[in-house]
Design a protein around this motif. Structure first.
Motif, PDB file in Angstrom:
ATOM      1  N   ARG A 190       0.848  -1.182   0.000  1.00  0.00           N
ATOM      2  CA  ARG A 190       0.000   0.000   0.000  1.00  0.00           C
ATOM      3  C   ARG A 190       0.887   1.236   0.000  1.00  0.00           C
ATOM      4  N   PHE A 191       0.510   2.223  -0.813  1.00  0.00           N
ATOM      5  CA  PHE A 191       1.199   3.509  -0.827  1.00  0.00           C
ATOM      6  C   PHE A 191       0.290   4.541  -0.170  1.00  0.00           C
ATOM      7  N   GLU A 192       0.898   5.403   0.655  1.00  0.00           N
ATOM      8  CA  GLU A 192       0.140   6.393   1.408  1.00  0.00           C
ATOM      9  C   GLU A 192       0.714   7.777   1.146  1.00  0.00           C
ATOM     10  N   VAL A 193      -0.148   8.808   1.182  1.00  0.00           N
ATOM     11  CA  VAL A 193       0.263  10.181   0.899  1.00  0.00           C
ATOM     12  C   VAL A 193      -0.223  11.090   2.021  1.00  0.00           C
ATOM     13  N   GLN A 194       0.596  12.083   2.330  1.00  0.00           N
ATOM     14  CA  GLN A 194       0.262  13.079   3.351  1.00  0.00           C
ATOM     15  C   GLN A 194       0.457  14.463   2.744  1.00  0.00           C
ATOM     16  N   ALA A 195      -0.603  15.287   2.804  1.00  0.00           N
ATOM     17  CA  ALA A 195      -0.535  16.603   2.176  1.00  0.00           C
ATOM     18  C   ALA A 195       0.257  17.600   3.019  1.00  0.00           C
ATOM     19  N   GLU A 196      -0.025  17.653   4.285  1.00  0.00           N
ATOM     20  CA  GLU A 196       0.649  18.572   5.196  1.00  0.00           C
ATOM     21  C   GLU A 196       1.125  17.789   6.402  1.00  0.00           C
ATOM     22  N   GLU A 197       2.227  18.192   6.978  1.00  0.00           N
ATOM     23  CA  GLU A 197       2.739  17.501   8.157  1.00  0.00           C
ATOM     24  C   GLU A 197       1.697  17.559   9.261  1.00  0.00           C
ATOM     25  N   ALA A 204       2.615  21.884  -3.551  1.00  0.00           N
ATOM     26  CA  ALA A 204       3.657  21.536  -4.511  1.00  0.00           C
ATOM     27  C   ALA A 204       4.456  20.328  -4.046  1.00  0.00           C
ATOM     28  N   VAL A 205       4.400  20.014  -2.732  1.00  0.00           N
ATOM     29  CA  VAL A 205       5.189  18.900  -2.195  1.00  0.00           C
ATOM     30  C   VAL A 205       4.289  18.039  -1.299  1.00  0.00           C
ATOM     31  N   TYR A 206       4.322  16.751  -1.530  1.00  0.00           N
ATOM     32  CA  TYR A 206       3.594  15.789  -0.710  1.00  0.00           C
ATOM     33  C   TYR A 206       4.589  14.764  -0.176  1.00  0.00           C
ATOM     34  N   ARG A 207       4.183  14.078   0.911  1.00  0.00           N
ATOM     35  CA  ARG A 207       5.004  12.998   1.458  1.00  0.00           C
ATOM     36  C   ARG A 207       4.411  11.659   1.043  1.00  0.00           C
ATOM     37  N   ILE A 208       5.266  10.753   0.642  1.00  0.00           N
ATOM     38  CA  ILE A 208       4.827   9.432   0.208  1.00  0.00           C
ATOM     39  C   ILE A 208       5.575   8.384   1.031  1.00  0.00           C
ATOM     40  N   ARG A 209       4.876   7.334   1.426  1.00  0.00           N
ATOM     41  CA  ARG A 209       5.521   6.211   2.097  1.00  0.00           C
ATOM     42  C   ARG A 209       4.828   4.927   1.659  1.00  0.00           C
ATOM     43  N   ALA A 210       5.466   3.810   1.944  1.00  0.00           N
ATOM     44  CA  ALA A 210       4.927   2.502   1.556  1.00  0.00           C
ATOM     45  C   ALA A 210       4.816   1.620   2.788  1.00  0.00           C
ATOM     46  N   ARG A 211       3.884   0.690   2.737  1.00  0.00           N
ATOM     47  CA  ARG A 211       3.729  -0.346   3.759  1.00  0.00           C
ATOM     48  C   ARG A 211       3.574  -1.694   3.077  1.00  0.00           C
ATOM     49  N   ALA A 212       3.926  -2.724   3.800  1.00  0.00           N
ATOM     50  CA  ALA A 212       3.720  -4.092   3.328  1.00  0.00           C
ATOM     51  C   ALA A 212       2.911  -4.837   4.377  1.00  0.00           C
TER      52      ALA A 212
END
Length: 692
Positions: A436-443, A499-507
């Motif tokens: 799964r890929f997850e995105v965060q718009a603002e901290e 203009a900038v987002y954070r992306i992370r992955a989980r398994a």
């Protein structure tokens, strides 16, 4: 000490052996070993003999990790002996416990035979993957009122949840991610807490038992207590845990019919060791490759101190392999031996990290007393009480932390181009992995799941380690138009306009979810306009000859370029339509015929595909130049043909026509929409051949 028959254990752990060990371990409370006192307890509402006592009280306890998607309910009634436990979870976990309790007085240190008689029905149930449920019956002794460890014994009655009371679970709701607390459970809680008498509950359980929809247990456990007042509890437990990729529910209801406590102080003049239980810390969360803490409880039920003891503890792996020794004390050297006084329980803590395969392990232990010379003593009780077995379920370890997604460069937003995120992870148990890929718009904002419509997802999880997306803003006006080149199923609407987002992955696998990967930045650069256009061509003209101008520009990103012109003569509309360059070129040529002489400022603007699509009005870069237009004077004896668009300002070059008269000719207008030739005075007819 009699060593374990490991050959027999390797040969099959047969049902007969299991039953023998269990029966020998539990014993039978009514054997004539000279009880100092036999105490019998029954529900308050049950008929009782003069020497029988009522249950003192009943209690419940429950916990849930995530309110709204995990539930815990319990009921206990000392009047009818009823117990109910319910635990369910879609995300997080829940646990529920209900018990009956009795107080008893020990005039001196004693060996207690506690026999429990209970009828119960229910079952654990799981749906999807990465979900667990379990049920057990349990007991505990609170010496002098102090809290003690609960001893759990697996109880899987294997009856459908419908036998507990109506349809408790709705699979459609589970599959959709919703989980309402079932009304049937609330109704049963009220039945046990407030409605049914002892007789009504007994009749209900008897009917279920007669139809093979309930189970009856009569179990005996051993423990020792010092002189004083103590509390004995017996009850039911339900546990459920899930990770949003499935759901779990566990439910039991039953009736404790009788508790018998045999207090024994006349068991010979020699020490005798029995197992009173084995407590596994965090038993519901046992994992491969993780340490486990065992509390192995041995009781000296003889009248003499056990100066020395030998002790073996082995685990039988789930694949039928050879026994694994966890703790073993040899008969030589007396190293590590324990002394246990008469009528005293020793709880020894053992830590072990040997679970390398998931599945059901059987823990087997043997203990024997020794004399001061290290010789084994013959027990005066049933000596097989010195053996104990417990089955535990070991789940696998969640996947390792996946690698960070492969964002090596910025992605241009509004470009309508595909981009593929990649990650990978490993799993020590060799399970199939989901990602799964997850995105965060603002901290500090919530992490949102990225999904598209090209692969199957379950709550954001898919079976592939990559995800193809076409990122767009959440403004509907900024969505790519149909047929623009990208697969609409890959559109991913991002929150806000950052203009900038954070992306992370989980398994994840069937055993749980990994910790998130290292975060990476998903940087968007907005569309860059074409360079300022150049304008070349005529600087002079007349009212009969159209001017020809060529606009040229390049786009830094290689996007298709379009131009539009303002000819400066106040015609309506002021601007022409956007004129697109032919593929592979960056120039457009346009013509215009002025109706009046004068100096005119011609302005040209350049834009690209994405600005015309997303900007209103499109953003553009511009240049200009001045053209000088004079009045047209035709030569003597000349024939002129001029072709114009309906706006009477735009020449139509290359229009075919024929002339009949003193001169007959078939030709077409030139690049400025004009044809001119010397001609004799006459009447001429001009016929256009390609005008609708």
């Amino acid at each position: 000490m009699k060593p374990m028959n490991l050959d027999g254990l390797r040969a099959g752990r047969t049902l007969a052996l299991g039953l023998l060990l269990l029966l020998n371990c539990l014993g039978v409370a009514d054997r004539a070993w000279g009880y100092a006192e036999l105490l019998v307890f029954k529900p308050e509402g049950a008929p009782r003999a003069t020497n029988e006592q009522a249950f003192f009280d009943a209690g419940t306890w429950g916990t849930r990790l995530v309110p709204g998607v995990s539930f815990s309910k319990a009921a206990a009634n000392s009047s009818n002996g009823g117990l109910l436990v319910f635990a369910s979870a879609w995300v997080g976990g829940a646990s529920s416990v209900a018990w009956q309790e009795v107080w008893f007085e020990a005039p001196q240190p004693v060996h207690v035979y506690a026999t429990v008689k209970m009828t119960c029905t229910g079952s654990p149930f799981t749906y999807g993957y990465a979900s667990w449920a379990g049920t057990s019956w349990r007991w505990a002794v609170n010496v002098h009122g102090e809290e003690a460890r609960w001893h759990d014994h697996d109880l899987d009655a294997a009856f459908t949840l419908e036998t507990v009371g109506g349809k408790v679970i709705d699979l459609a709701l589970l599959a959709a991610g919703g989980f309402e607390f079932p009304a049937a459970v609330e109704a049963l809680i009220d039945v046990i807490d407030n409605t049914w008498t002892m007789y009504q509950l007994s009749q209900d359980m008897a009917n279920l038992l007669a139809n093979n929809r309930a189970t009856r247990l009569e179990e005996t456990v051993h423990f020792t207590v010092p002189a004083g007042t103590h509390l004995f509890r017996v009850g039911l437990r339900a546990n459920a845990a899930a990770l949003a990729t499935g759901a779990a529910v566990a439910m039991l209801r039953g009736q404790v019919e009788e508790v018998r406590l045999g207090l024994n102080t006349e068991e010979g003049q020699l020490p005798d060791l029995v197992f009173s239980g084995m407590v596994v810390e965090n038993e519901d969360e046992l994992r491969t490759y993780s340490p486990v803490t065992l509390h192995v409880e041995r009781a000296n039920v003889g009248n003499a101190d056990a100066q020395l003891e030998t002790f073996e503890l082995v685990a039988l792996p789930p694949d039928g392999g050879p026994p694994i020794f966890i703790r073993r004390r040899a008969a030589s050297g007396f190293i590590g031996y324990k002394a246990i006084p008469a009528y005293t329980t020793l709880s020894e803590q053992v830590r072990w990290s040997g679970f390398t395969r998931k599945g059901r392990y059987t823990l087997l232990a043997t203990v024997d007393p020794l004399d001061e010379q290290g010789n084994g003593l013959v027990a005066e009780l049933n000596e097989n009480n010195n053996q104990f077995q417990k089955t535990i379920q070991v789940r696998g370890t969640p996947p390792d932390t996946p690698v960070e997604p492969n964002l090596n460069s910025a992605i241009e937003l509004q470009r309508n181009r595909l981009f593929t995120l990649w990650t990978s992870a490993s799993d020590r148990d060799g399970d199939r992995l989901f990602y799964r890929f997850e995105v965060q718009a603002e901290e500090g904002d919530e992490w949102l799941v990225l999904t598209n419509q090209t692969v199957a997802f379950t709550n954001g999880w898919c079976a592939t380690n990559h995800l193809t997306i076409t990122p767009v803003l959440e403004d509907p006006d900024l969505l790519p138009v149909a047929g623009s080149g990208a697969d609409p199923r890959t559109y991913v609407t991002l929150p806000g306009s950052n203009a900038v987002y954070r992306i992370r992955a989980r398994a994840a696998d069937e055993d749980g979810i990994s910790t998130p990967s290292k975060e990476v930045s998903l940087s968007f650069t907005f569309n860059t306009l074409p360079n300022r256009p150049s304008l070349t061509g005529d600087t002079t003209g007349d009212t009969q000859q159209a001017v020809i101008l060529t606009a040229h520009s390049t786009d830094p990103e290689g996007d298709p370029v379009a131009f539009r012109f303002n000819w400066g003569d106040s015609l309506t509309p002021t601007w022409t339509e956007w004129i697109w360059c032919d593929p592979g070129t960056n120039s457009v040529t346009a013509t215009h015929l002025y109706a009046s002489p004068g100096k005119y400022c011609v302005v040209v603007e350049a834009t690209d595909l994405y600005s015309t699509r997303y900007d209103s009005p499109p953003r553009a870069t511009a240049s200009s130049r001045v053209v000088d237009i004079s009045d047209y004077r035709a030569p003597t004896n000349s024939l002129v043909v001029l072709t114009l668009d309906k706006d009477r300002a735009t020449p139509l070059p290359g229009m075919a026509f024929s002339i009949t008269g003193a001169t007959n000719i078939t030709t077409n207008t030139g690049p400025r929409g004009v044809w001119q030739s010397q001609a004799l005075p006459d009447t001429y007819t001009v016929t256009f051949t390609d005008v609708a």
